[in-house]
Design a protein around this motif. Structure first.
Motif, short mmCIF file in Angstrom:
data_model
loop_
_atom_site.label_atom_id
_atom_site.label_comp_id
_atom_site.label_asym_id
_atom_site.label_seq_id
_atom_site.Cartn_x
_atom_site.Cartn_y
_atom_site.Cartn_z
N HIS A 120 -6.55 3.21 10.99
CA HIS A 120 -6.19 2.06 11.93
C HIS A 120 -4.72 1.57 11.57
N MET A 121 -3.80 2.37 10.97
CA MET A 121 -2.56 1.81 10.33
C MET A 121 -1.57 2.00 11.88
N ASP A 122 -0.61 1.26 11.77
CA ASP A 122 0.35 1.24 12.78
C ASP A 122 1.54 2.27 12.80
N GLY A 123 1.74 2.74 11.46
CA GLY A 123 2.94 3.66 11.27
C GLY A 123 3.10 3.96 9.71
N LEU A 124 4.36 4.26 9.34
CA LEU A 124 4.67 4.79 8.08
C LEU A 124 6.05 4.30 7.84
N ASN A 125 6.32 3.88 6.47
CA ASN A 125 7.77 3.80 6.00
C ASN A 125 7.83 4.90 5.09
N VAL A 126 9.09 5.69 5.29
CA VAL A 126 9.20 6.59 4.03
C VAL A 126 10.33 6.21 3.10
N ASP A 127 9.93 6.06 1.91
CA ASP A 127 10.90 5.70 0.72
C ASP A 127 10.97 6.78 -0.40
N ILE A 128 11.44 7.98 0.06
CA ILE A 128 11.58 8.88 -1.02
C ILE A 128 13.11 9.00 -1.11
N GLU A 129 13.26 8.74 -2.49
CA GLU A 129 14.53 8.35 -3.00
C GLU A 129 15.04 9.60 -4.19
N ASP A 130 16.25 9.59 -4.34
CA ASP A 130 16.99 10.59 -5.26
C ASP A 130 16.77 12.21 -4.84
N ILE A 131 16.97 12.03 -3.66
CA ILE A 131 17.18 13.47 -2.92
C ILE A 131 17.91 14.27 -3.32
N PRO A 132 17.63 15.49 -4.00
CA PRO A 132 18.89 16.36 -4.40
C PRO A 132 19.72 16.66 -3.22
N PRO A 133 21.23 16.52 -3.19
CA PRO A 133 22.16 16.90 -2.06
C PRO A 133 21.75 18.00 -1.40
N ALA A 134 21.41 19.19 -2.27
CA ALA A 134 21.07 20.42 -1.43
C ALA A 134 19.66 20.26 -0.56
N ASP A 135 18.83 19.40 -0.64
CA ASP A 135 17.75 18.79 0.02
C ASP A 135 17.83 18.10 1.05
N GLU A 178 2.08 -0.92 7.89
CA GLU A 178 2.58 0.54 7.68
C GLU A 178 2.76 0.59 6.10
N PRO A 179 2.18 1.49 5.69
CA PRO A 179 2.23 1.78 4.10
C PRO A 179 3.50 2.67 4.08
N ILE A 180 3.67 2.87 2.82
CA ILE A 180 4.79 3.45 2.40
C ILE A 180 4.68 4.74 1.69
N LEU A 181 5.41 5.87 2.03
CA LEU A 181 5.34 7.12 1.39
C LEU A 181 6.37 7.24 0.41
N THR A 182 6.10 7.41 -0.82
CA THR A 182 6.90 7.39 -1.88
C THR A 182 6.91 8.83 -2.84
N GLN A 213 0.86 -1.20 0.12
CA GLN A 213 0.13 0.09 -0.06
C GLN A 213 0.96 1.45 -0.07
N TRP A 214 0.60 2.17 -1.06
CA TRP A 214 1.21 3.44 -1.08
C TRP A 214 0.55 4.57 -0.88
N LEU A 215 1.30 5.75 -0.42
CA LEU A 215 1.02 6.89 -0.34
C LEU A 215 2.15 7.70 -1.19
N ARG A 216 1.44 8.57 -2.22
CA ARG A 216 2.43 9.10 -3.22
C ARG A 216 2.72 10.57 -2.92
N LEU A 217 3.41 11.19 -3.21
CA LEU A 217 3.34 12.65 -2.87
C LEU A 217 2.93 13.10 -4.23
N ARG A 218 2.24 14.19 -4.26
CA ARG A 218 1.91 14.72 -5.59
C ARG A 218 3.07 15.51 -6.18
N ALA A 219 3.06 15.51 -7.65
CA ALA A 219 4.24 16.25 -8.07
C ALA A 219 4.72 17.69 -7.46
N ASN A 220 3.70 18.42 -7.02
CA ASN A 220 3.74 19.74 -6.58
C ASN A 220 4.59 19.77 -5.01
#
Length: 186
Positions: free
Chosen positions: A79-94, A38-42, A1-8
Motif C-alpha cells: 500500500h505504497m504511493d510510488g517509488l523514487n529511483v536513485d540509481i547513480e553512477d550509471i555508465p554513459p553507455a547505459d 514512496e521507498p527508494i530504489l537504489t 525505506q530502500w529497495l536495493r538492486l541485487r548485484a546481478n
C-alpha cells in the motif's frame, strides 16, 4: 525505506520493507498526515553506488521487465504511493537504457496508480536529466556533491553550485516536474 538492486541486476532486495520494525508505524503516521510513502530504489552497495549493478540491470531487457513487475507488485501489496529511483553512477553507455527502464516502470505503475520520481545527478548534465525525468512524474535535482572524498576539499554544495545547477535544469526541464534536492549531510 530502500529497495536495493541485487548485484546481478535480476531482483530487488526488500529487506527494509520486509523486516523494517517501524514500517507499520511509518505507514500509520503517513496516512494520518496525508503524506505519501514512496521507498527508494537504489544501486547503493556498502559505501558506494555500483556502476556494475546498474549495468547488470540496464543491459538486459528481461531484467528490466522483471524488476519493474516485482517492484509494482511489492508497492501495491504494501500500500505504497510510488517509488523514487536513485540509481547513480550509471555508465554513459547505459544511459539510454536507463531511460527505457524508467519508461518500463512508468508503464507498470500507470495501471496501479503509483507515482514515479527519479533522482537527477548534477554531474550527468541537463541533456540526460531531461531524458530521465520525461517518463516520470517529477525529478529530484541533486544539487550537491560539488566536492567529495575523492577530490579536492570544498563544500558539498556551495550556493553558486546550487544556483547554477538549478538554473541550467530549469531552462530545459518543466519546472512543474522539478524538485530541488539539497545536500544536508557531511
Amino acid at each position: 525505506q530502500w529497495l536495493r538492486l541485487r548485484a546481478n541486476g535480476t531482483y530487488v532486495v526488500a529487506d527494509d520493507l520486509d523486516y523494517g520494525p517501524n514500517l507499520v508505524e511509518i505507514k500509520t503516521r503517513c496516512k494520518a498526515n496525508e503524506t505519501k510513502l514512496e521507498p527508494i530504489l537504489t544501486n547503493y552497495e556498502g559505501k558506494e553506488f555500483s556502476a556494475s549493478t546498474a549495468h547488470a540491470l540496464l543491459s538486459n531487457a528481461v531484467n528490466m521487465d522483471r524488476v519493474a513487475a516485482s517492484i509494482t507488485r511489492k508497492l501495491v501489496s504494501e500500500h505504497m504511493d510510488g517509488l523514487n529511483v536513485d540509481i547513480e553512477d550509471i555508465p554513459p553507455a547505459d544511459r539510454s537504457a536507463y531511460v527505457q527502464f524508467l519508461s518500463r516502470l512508468h508503464n507498470a505503475f500507470s495501471g496501479a496508480g503509483l507515482e514515479l520520481s527519479v533522482d537527477l545527478e548534477a554531474q550527468v548534465g541537463v541533456d540526460w536529466q531531461v531524458k530521465y525525468v520525461a517518463p516520470c512524474d517529477f525529478g529530484v535535482l541533486m544539487a550537491y556533491d560539488e566536492h567529495d572524498e575523492n577530490g579536492a576539499p570544498g563544500p558539498i554544495s556551495s550556493w553558486g553550485f546550487v544556483e547554477s545547477t538549478l538554473r541550467a535544469a530549469a531552462q530545459i526541464i518543466p519546472t512543474n516536474k522539478l524538485v530541488l534536492g539539497i545536500g544536508a549531510y557531511s
